[in-house]
Scaffold this motif. Sequence first.
Motif: not given
Length: 227
Positions: A109-122, A205-217
């Motif tokens: 899928m096409w997405e924006l960069p994203a990732g988990l907040v590791e323990p101890g990170e802001t 429908g070329q970008i189906r990742d919900a968090k990506t579309e929300l952030a773009l909007r």
Amino acid sequence: MMPAPLSPFAPFELLPELPRVELVAVHDEVVNKEGFLRVRKLTLVAYLSGVRSEPFVYEVLDRNALDACVIVAHHDVKGVPHVWLLSCVRPPVAFRPSHMRNVKVEGVMWELPAGLVEPGETEPGAAARELAEELGFHVSPSDLAPLGSFTVPAPGFIGELHHFFHVEVDPQARKIPHGDGSTLERDSVIVSLPLEVALKAAQRGQIRDAKTELALRRYADLTSAKR
């Protein structure tokens, strides 16, 4: 007597107060203690307006790094906002149950960069790290600006929160991203395209990742407000 349904045209001020519900776990069992995801089997009782419900079982997902950050990296080309996307491999989508495969969904899928907040990170610190790993842009956490409030992407089975940020980047300063070392981030395709084109891709429908579309909007709303 049930209250009258709220009109879809009612002003925001008339949104009713949320019901008062208190959940109490009378039993909390981790079904599997190994692996990236853990399944917690909870026996709950709910107090609705002070009235205690019968115990019921509810299974939730859990993990060490629970929350995630989503980043809109952007730059202008002759006054036109551009954003950065990358290809992401998503095994859960690729291995949807066979009886549901009447709806074709690709596992990449096409997405924006994203990732988990590791323990101890802001959250900004995690966003800056993910931006370097996935796109090759090295920024300070203080450079990242919030992009609206957090959301709860799948409240039915996990308490994960998504935190949204945006940051202006210099395409000339981008380095080769090293990823997180996993197979899933190897050989990702990275593209920069006009924000308007990315939004149209989401509509098609070329970008189906919900968090990506929300952030773009959200970013599109922000850019419109600045004009």
